[in-house]
Design an enzyme around this catalytic site. Sequence first.
Site, PDB file in Angstrom:
ATOM      1  N   LYS A 196      -9.594   2.232  -3.740  1.00  0.00           N
ATOM      2  CA  LYS A 196      -8.547   2.326  -4.771  1.00  0.00           C
ATOM      3  C   LYS A 196      -8.289   0.930  -5.324  1.00  0.00           C
ATOM      4  O   LYS A 196      -7.657   0.091  -4.670  1.00  0.00           O
ATOM      5  CB  LYS A 196      -7.236   2.902  -4.231  1.00  0.00           C
ATOM      6  CG  LYS A 196      -6.309   3.258  -5.418  1.00  0.00           C
ATOM      7  CD  LYS A 196      -4.870   3.439  -5.040  1.00  0.00           C
ATOM      8  CE  LYS A 196      -4.084   2.170  -5.015  1.00  0.00           C
ATOM      9  NZ  LYS A 196      -4.039   1.427  -6.302  1.00  0.00           N
ATOM     10  N   GLU A 271      -4.411  -7.672   4.980  1.00  0.00           N
ATOM     11  CA  GLU A 271      -4.581  -9.053   4.493  1.00  0.00           C
ATOM     12  C   GLU A 271      -3.459  -9.280   3.495  1.00  0.00           C
ATOM     13  O   GLU A 271      -3.502  -8.751   2.384  1.00  0.00           O
ATOM     14  CB  GLU A 271      -5.939  -9.234   3.810  1.00  0.00           C
ATOM     15  CG  GLU A 271      -7.135  -8.833   4.648  1.00  0.00           C
ATOM     16  CD  GLU A 271      -7.264  -9.606   5.945  1.00  0.00           C
ATOM     17  OE1 GLU A 271      -6.771 -10.752   6.013  1.00  0.00           O
ATOM     18  OE2 GLU A 271      -7.838  -9.062   6.896  1.00  0.00           O
ATOM     19  N   CYS A 305      -4.962 -16.088  -2.520  1.00  0.00           N
ATOM     20  CA  CYS A 305      -4.054 -15.910  -1.391  1.00  0.00           C
ATOM     21  C   CYS A 305      -3.861 -17.164  -0.560  1.00  0.00           C
ATOM     22  O   CYS A 305      -2.780 -17.390  -0.036  1.00  0.00           O
ATOM     23  CB  CYS A 305      -4.540 -14.775  -0.519  1.00  0.00           C
ATOM     24  SG  CYS A 305      -6.233 -15.006   0.026  1.00  0.00           S
ATOM     25  N   GLU A 405       6.634 -16.527  -1.436  1.00  0.00           N
ATOM     26  CA  GLU A 405       5.339 -16.713  -2.111  1.00  0.00           C
ATOM     27  C   GLU A 405       5.519 -16.660  -3.630  1.00  0.00           C
ATOM     28  O   GLU A 405       6.199 -15.773  -4.143  1.00  0.00           O
ATOM     29  CB  GLU A 405       4.393 -15.590  -1.667  1.00  0.00           C
ATOM     30  CG  GLU A 405       3.002 -15.715  -2.245  1.00  0.00           C
ATOM     31  CD  GLU A 405       2.099 -14.544  -1.854  1.00  0.00           C
ATOM     32  OE1 GLU A 405       2.576 -13.391  -1.830  1.00  0.00           O
ATOM     33  OE2 GLU A 405       0.915 -14.798  -1.568  1.00  0.00           O
TER      34      GLU A 405
HETATM   35  P1  NAD Z   1       0.577  -5.018  -3.990  1.00  0.00           P
HETATM   36  O1  NAD Z   1       0.928  -4.891  -2.561  1.00  0.00           O
HETATM   37  O2  NAD Z   1       1.648  -4.859  -4.996  1.00  0.00           O
HETATM   38  O3  NAD Z   1      -0.570  -3.956  -4.382  1.00  0.00           O
HETATM   39  C1  NAD Z   1      -1.795  -3.896  -3.691  1.00  0.00           C
HETATM   40  C2  NAD Z   1      -2.329  -2.480  -3.718  1.00  0.00           C
HETATM   41  O4  NAD Z   1      -1.487  -1.627  -2.947  1.00  0.00           O
HETATM   42  C3  NAD Z   1      -2.426  -1.865  -5.100  1.00  0.00           C
HETATM   43  O5  NAD Z   1      -3.667  -1.206  -5.201  1.00  0.00           O
HETATM   44  C4  NAD Z   1      -1.263  -0.896  -5.117  1.00  0.00           C
HETATM   45  O6  NAD Z   1      -1.443   0.192  -5.989  1.00  0.00           O
HETATM   46  C5  NAD Z   1      -1.245  -0.427  -3.671  1.00  0.00           C
HETATM   47  N1  NAD Z   1       0.016   0.147  -3.191  1.00  0.00           N
HETATM   48  C6  NAD Z   1       1.279  -0.112  -3.627  1.00  0.00           C
HETATM   49  N2  NAD Z   1       2.167   0.605  -2.891  1.00  0.00           N
HETATM   50  C7  NAD Z   1       1.448   1.294  -1.977  1.00  0.00           C
HETATM   51  C8  NAD Z   1       1.811   2.205  -0.922  1.00  0.00           C
HETATM   52  N3  NAD Z   1       3.073   2.514  -0.662  1.00  0.00           N
HETATM   53  N4  NAD Z   1       0.820   2.728  -0.175  1.00  0.00           N
HETATM   54  C9  NAD Z   1      -0.472   2.406  -0.397  1.00  0.00           C
HETATM   55  N5  NAD Z   1      -0.870   1.569  -1.386  1.00  0.00           N
HETATM   56  C10 NAD Z   1       0.089   1.014  -2.154  1.00  0.00           C
HETATM   57  O7  NAD Z   1      -0.130  -6.430  -4.106  1.00  0.00           O
HETATM   58  P2  NAD Z   1      -0.612  -7.169  -5.448  1.00  0.00           P
HETATM   59  O8  NAD Z   1       0.579  -7.635  -6.202  1.00  0.00           O
HETATM   60  O9  NAD Z   1      -1.636  -6.333  -6.121  1.00  0.00           O
HETATM   61  O10 NAD Z   1      -1.392  -8.428  -4.847  1.00  0.00           O
HETATM   62  C11 NAD Z   1      -0.820  -9.678  -4.676  1.00  0.00           C
HETATM   63  C12 NAD Z   1      -0.577  -9.927  -3.200  1.00  0.00           C
HETATM   64  O11 NAD Z   1      -1.805  -9.815  -2.494  1.00  0.00           O
HETATM   65  C13 NAD Z   1      -0.057 -11.326  -2.902  1.00  0.00           C
HETATM   66  O12 NAD Z   1       0.978 -11.247  -1.953  1.00  0.00           O
HETATM   67  C14 NAD Z   1      -1.272 -12.029  -2.300  1.00  0.00           C
HETATM   68  O13 NAD Z   1      -0.977 -13.083  -1.426  1.00  0.00           O
HETATM   69  C15 NAD Z   1      -1.942 -10.903  -1.592  1.00  0.00           C
HETATM   70  N6  NAD Z   1      -3.355 -11.202  -1.362  1.00  0.00           N
HETATM   71  C16 NAD Z   1      -3.755 -11.466  -0.080  1.00  0.00           C
HETATM   72  C17 NAD Z   1      -5.083 -11.769   0.185  1.00  0.00           C
HETATM   73  C18 NAD Z   1      -5.550 -12.052   1.583  1.00  0.00           C
HETATM   74  O14 NAD Z   1      -6.762 -12.043   1.818  1.00  0.00           O
HETATM   75  N7  NAD Z   1      -4.655 -12.306   2.524  1.00  0.00           N
HETATM   76  C19 NAD Z   1      -6.010 -11.794  -0.868  1.00  0.00           C
HETATM   77  C20 NAD Z   1      -5.565 -11.507  -2.159  1.00  0.00           C
HETATM   78  C21 NAD Z   1      -4.231 -11.199  -2.393  1.00  0.00           C
END
Ligand code: NAD
Length: 501
Positions: A196, A271, A305, A405
């Site tokens: 997804k 992650e 990240c 963050e």
């Molecule tokens: P997000 O958590 O808003 O969304 C990520 C995904 O989760 C999306 O596909 C979203 O549709 C889905 N999602 C949302 N609610 C959900 C639920 N209740 N159940 C299942 N899926 C759900 O994150 P974002 O804003 O897309 O990404 C940014 C974040 O990602 C930042 O905090 C960043 O640090 C982190 N990040 C971490 C890494 C790592 O390797 N640690 C890498 C890249 C990004």
Amino acid sequence: MGNDSGSDSGVDDGIHDIASVIKEFADQPIWYGGQRHPGEAPAIAVRNPANEDVLSDLASASTEQVDAALAAARDAQYAWNRSGPSARSTLLHDMAKVLRDNAEVLAEVVMAESGKTWEMSHADVEVGAVMLDLNAEWALRIEGEILPSDTPTEEITIRREPLGVVVAICPWNWALTIACRKIGPALVTGNTVVVKPSEVPPLSTVLAMKLWHENLEIPPGVLNLVTGGGEVGKALVTNPISAMVSFTGHRDTGKRIMETASGTLTRVALELGSKAPAIVLKDADLDKAVPTLVQSRFWCAGEFCNATERILVERPIVDEFIKRYTAAVSELKVGDPRENPDFGPLANGAHYEKVDGAVQKARSEGATVATGGGRPEGADFEKGYWYAPTVITDVTEDMSIMRDETFGPVVPVLAVDSAEHAIEIANSSRYGLAAYLWTSSYASAMTVSRDLEVGEVFINRGSGEALHAHHGGHKESGYGGEDGKHGMVKYTQLKVVYHNW
Ligand code: NAD
């Protein structure tokens, strides 16, 4: 950037009419059972962050479609596991080649939907391909164990087996790379996958899925994709077919996923976010530290990240550091992603609001904006999610800019009394993904890197993890861990078999 048409060889060599390309693949974005399907749930608008134009109204998957994708993945999994490691390795290498053969059009889509520069957009495709290649190479190296038994006619073996169906839930940054980072280890270990992509920039992953299925003989049900937002993600996590949820995204979403997954005790790999400190000790080489810390915060608009999120500088050199650092940051160029500036617009409107909100809150709490602090000036930046590179000084360690963050082109700088003081502030964060350290003392490098509560430490260097090493956080930056051997085995489980003859 290439010419107007693709070549007859099937290898794309550049395209300009990105709107019609997107229209062609976005009308049936969902893949399961080896077939494309139109979405049955309401569409989500995907915008170009440089001008806010709608690139596509991309239909989401209905709950029935989510269930159908998971059922297709479950039905395909035994045969996929029996297909053998060489076949799986070959498929992953072939998938990497498809990405490279179509790098121009994929990078165009990445750039249009994310605002990444041309170079970074190509990197999103190429690093995705590398992720697939590296995982392909594990296929013939997955090993079990043979143990002695107390029964003379018996042998005990421990096998590494796939989990079943892996759900890969991806964030908006580095969308294609992160999808491949999950697809690679999941498939090579004999699992099938439902991906997804984020609802914010889903298009490059949707296009990659179409290219993979059209160019390769992927057994139906092995590689599936559903579109949509949090509700679709939740439906994937809730379904008991999901054997593992591999999630990259925000910490709070990770917590919600863990809660949902507890209903079926589904395995989760998380992650999550970060507040990576960069510690600059008084013996640091500032000629190297300053430009490198500009890179580790502002590369790709700070939307990665393990970027530097706060800088802790030993007091005797803090004034000199701020002077040089602010001067270097104010030289950064923000502009049209096609012209390869230092960075383009922020990736989406909600993220712009979050970044700007953090800066305005810091101001209201008494911090000083040393450079940047809002939309850059000029007619080019009136529409779109542009943000000037920003340095914040006069901060205290309890301000939200030092604790939450930002994930954008903003960094606060704080003076610290000693290495021990820096470690204390660094470790006061609930996050623990990464840290940077600048020192010319080997002893300091050893002790500080040992005491930091993080999953990766970059000493005297900028960001950019080795893709064959390990990437993962401590504390509320999640657990799971990706890449290399340790990342790959997360997609397996152990089975002990007693052979008594
Ligand atoms: P997000 O958590 O808003 O969304 C990520 C995904 O989760 C999306 O596909 C979203 O549709 C889905 N999602 C949302 N609610 C959900 C639920 N209740 N159940 C299942 N899926 C759900 O994150 P974002 O804003 O897309 O990404 C940014 C974040 O990602 C930042 O905090 C960043 O640090 C982190 N990040 C971490 C890494 C790592 O390797 N640690 C890498 C890249 C990004």
